[in-house]
Motif scaffolding. Sequence first.
Motif, PDB file in Angstrom:
ATOM      1  N   THR A  41      14.243  -1.416  -3.858  1.00 54.76           N
ATOM      2  CA  THR A  41      13.922  -1.048  -2.540  1.00 54.76           C
ATOM      3  C   THR A  41      14.611   0.616  -2.439  1.00 54.76           C
ATOM      4  O   THR A  41      15.559   0.609  -3.248  1.00 54.76           O
ATOM      5  CB  THR A  41      14.335  -2.102  -1.477  1.00 54.76           C
ATOM      6  N   GLY A  42      13.836   1.120  -1.606  1.00 52.05           N
ATOM      7  CA  GLY A  42      14.437   2.362  -1.300  1.00 52.05           C
ATOM      8  C   GLY A  42      14.614   2.474   0.085  1.00 52.05           C
ATOM      9  O   GLY A  42      15.382   1.685   0.826  1.00 52.05           O
ATOM     10  N   PRO A  43      14.375   3.895   0.850  1.00 49.45           N
ATOM     11  CA  PRO A  43      14.655   4.154   2.216  1.00 49.45           C
ATOM     12  C   PRO A  43      13.864   3.037   3.307  1.00 49.45           C
ATOM     13  O   PRO A  43      12.819   2.343   2.851  1.00 49.45           O
ATOM     14  CB  PRO A  43      14.357   5.435   2.436  1.00 49.45           C
ATOM     15  N   THR A  44      14.297   2.888   4.299  1.00 50.50           N
ATOM     16  CA  THR A  44      13.737   2.142   5.400  1.00 50.50           C
ATOM     17  C   THR A  44      13.355   3.155   6.553  1.00 50.50           C
ATOM     18  O   THR A  44      14.027   3.981   6.787  1.00 50.50           O
ATOM     19  CB  THR A  44      14.684   0.959   5.907  1.00 50.50           C
ATOM     20  N   ASN A  47       7.518  15.543   1.742  1.00 52.15           N
ATOM     21  CA  ASN A  47       6.846  14.220   2.137  1.00 52.15           C
ATOM     22  C   ASN A  47       6.899  13.706   0.504  1.00 52.15           C
ATOM     23  O   ASN A  47       6.696  13.877  -0.541  1.00 52.15           O
ATOM     24  CB  ASN A  47       5.443  14.594   2.488  1.00 52.15           C
ATOM     25  N   GLN A  48       7.130  12.311   0.865  1.00 55.23           N
ATOM     26  CA  GLN A  48       6.840  11.392  -0.384  1.00 55.23           C
ATOM     27  C   GLN A  48       6.009  10.165  -0.207  1.00 55.23           C
ATOM     28  O   GLN A  48       5.348   9.873   0.736  1.00 55.23           O
ATOM     29  CB  GLN A  48       8.344  10.718  -0.796  1.00 55.23           C
ATOM     30  N   ARG A  49       5.496   9.683  -1.148  1.00 55.93           N
ATOM     31  CA  ARG A  49       4.466   8.599  -1.271  1.00 55.93           C
ATOM     32  C   ARG A  49       5.135   7.357  -1.841  1.00 55.93           C
ATOM     33  O   ARG A  49       5.716   7.298  -2.941  1.00 55.93           O
ATOM     34  CB  ARG A  49       3.295   8.711  -1.990  1.00 55.93           C
ATOM     35  N   GLN A 107       0.900  -1.109   0.094  1.00 58.05           N
ATOM     36  CA  GLN A 107      -0.133  -0.034  -0.062  1.00 58.05           C
ATOM     37  C   GLN A 107       0.931   1.293  -0.153  1.00 58.05           C
ATOM     38  O   GLN A 107       2.233   1.207   0.538  1.00 58.05           O
ATOM     39  CB  GLN A 107      -0.838   0.090   1.177  1.00 58.05           C
ATOM     40  N   TYR A 108       0.266   2.398  -0.508  1.00 60.77           N
ATOM     41  CA  TYR A 108       0.994   3.517  -0.469  1.00 60.77           C
ATOM     42  C   TYR A 108       0.971   4.191   0.792  1.00 60.77           C
ATOM     43  O   TYR A 108       0.002   4.248   1.220  1.00 60.77           O
ATOM     44  CB  TYR A 108       0.349   4.537  -1.734  1.00 60.77           C
ATOM     45  N   GLN A 109       1.732   4.816   1.236  1.00 62.56           N
ATOM     46  CA  GLN A 109       1.967   5.725   2.486  1.00 62.56           C
ATOM     47  C   GLN A 109       2.759   7.048   2.267  1.00 62.56           C
ATOM     48  O   GLN A 109       3.789   7.081   1.582  1.00 62.56           O
ATOM     49  CB  GLN A 109       2.442   4.868   3.655  1.00 62.56           C
ATOM     50  N   ASP A 110       2.350   8.087   3.104  1.00 58.65           N
ATOM     51  CA  ASP A 110       3.312   9.171   3.040  1.00 58.65           C
ATOM     52  C   ASP A 110       4.415   8.844   3.847  1.00 58.65           C
ATOM     53  O   ASP A 110       4.623   8.200   4.812  1.00 58.65           O
ATOM     54  CB  ASP A 110       2.491  10.142   3.686  1.00 58.65           C
ATOM     55  N   TRP A 111       5.508   9.461   3.141  1.00 59.29           N
ATOM     56  CA  TRP A 111       6.985   9.119   3.663  1.00 59.29           C
ATOM     57  C   TRP A 111       7.508  10.247   3.980  1.00 59.29           C
ATOM     58  O   TRP A 111       7.841  10.978   3.148  1.00 59.29           O
ATOM     59  CB  TRP A 111       7.521   8.173   3.044  1.00 59.29           C
ATOM     60  N   GLN A 112       8.382  10.480   4.949  1.00 56.20           N
ATOM     61  CA  GLN A 112       9.088  11.629   5.310  1.00 56.20           C
ATOM     62  C   GLN A 112      10.515  11.337   5.200  1.00 56.20           C
ATOM     63  O   GLN A 112      10.959  10.692   6.085  1.00 56.20           O
ATOM     64  CB  GLN A 112       8.749  12.572   6.579  1.00 56.20           C
ATOM     65  N   PRO A 113      11.101  11.519   4.151  1.00 57.68           N
ATOM     66  CA  PRO A 113      12.677  11.270   4.139  1.00 57.68           C
ATOM     67  C   PRO A 113      13.440  11.948   5.373  1.00 57.68           C
ATOM     68  O   PRO A 113      13.207  13.034   5.678  1.00 57.68           O
ATOM     69  CB  PRO A 113      13.048  11.752   2.989  1.00 57.68           C
ATOM     70  N   SER A 114      14.441  10.847   5.963  1.00 55.01           N
ATOM     71  CA  SER A 114      14.789  11.373   7.107  1.00 55.01           C
ATOM     72  C   SER A 114      16.444  10.520   7.225  1.00 55.01           C
ATOM     73  O   SER A 114      16.556   9.877   6.435  1.00 55.01           O
ATOM     74  CB  SER A 114      14.110  10.910   8.326  1.00 55.01           C
TER      75      SER A 114
END
Length: 398
Positions: free
Chosen positions: A345-348, A301-303, A73-80
């Motif tokens: 894969t991307g960030p965790t 923010n990213q999705r 599922q898509y979720q809002d993701w704040q890069p950190s």
Amino acid sequence: MADLDSGSSTAHPAAAPQAPRKRRLLRPTLIMLAVVLLIVALIGGVKFAQISKLIAQSKVPLPAAVVTASKAQYQDWQPSVAAVGSIKTVRGVDLTTEVGGIVRSIGFKPGQEVAAGDLLVQLNADSDIAQLRALEATAALAGTVLKRDRAQLTIKAVSQAQVEADEADLKAKLAAADQQRALVAKKSIRAPFAGRIGITAINPGQYLNPGDKIASLQTFDPIYIDFNVPQAQVQQVAIGQSVTVSADGLGQQSFSGRVSSIDTQFDPNTRNVTMEATIDNPKHSLVPGMFARAVVASGGNQRYLTLPQTSVTYNPYGTTVFIASEGDDGHGQKRLSAQQTFIQTGPTRGDQVAVLSGLKEGDLVITSGQMKLKNGSPVQIEERGAPLNDPAPTPQEH
């Protein structure tokens, strides 16, 4: 002619016994051939039976492997950028004394909040004050002499050189008094800034040597956290970016602040750079020296499609997941089967990993039990015990 006839007649009786001999030799050969054919037929029959049994067994459906699964599922993701660091005070000092003396009084209690300029320790300064009074009297006398000589100079009763000598003498005596006054002031030890004072080991009547520690004085709000960031992530952090800090022993509390400074060089051993963030600490919960975790928010923010990290298998030839898809089991029945696919894969964050490519929203991805699967393996989804898909997990006690 008679001899020839008689010779031929004698040859026929000798040839007649060879036919029974040939028949006797042919009979064992036929028997052996019949035995060989029988053995071959038996072996063929056994093999046919075995193959038929294997074919029959292959038609029996394989048991389904029990696994857990969740939908992508898509979720809002704040890069950190996450790092660990240490809490440090904006201002902190070990209070000491420049001059020696006997402690006359202590003006604070351990753990007390003090203001800038508050008297903390008073050393005995009686003799120093008396010496100051004597020097002030001497300076006053030198001032009177200078005033008198200046009056005498107007009527030429003294020379200009005498007046200049009087002026120099007055300056010297005033300087001596100021020096003694500074010494007296050093016997009163005051707080250089506002903060909380720590535990002290001194007592009234104790003699303090120059440099002896009295107590520590720290400011708590705001407070610093120093943390290290790898070279590969430095460009994701800039001065002014928001920081969230948490520490063990403080429960679910989090503290906010901003990056205030970045060191000018990398550590040549670790290739990390030290960064400093200023954190609001109104309740003084964060204490200097504590171990803490800092998360720097970088970018907008990213999705992303998200999955539990347990669903991803990392191999030398790529990163894969198993997707549970519905299909025919070959016997006219619908069953879920596992299909392996490559992903990027991307960030965790927490229990989650972001998927950049290889999946679409709604794909049912197997999250545990992959080790017993291969392409086409039938699976059965078990709801209990599924891995968490939490961006901020906490330890679960059972």
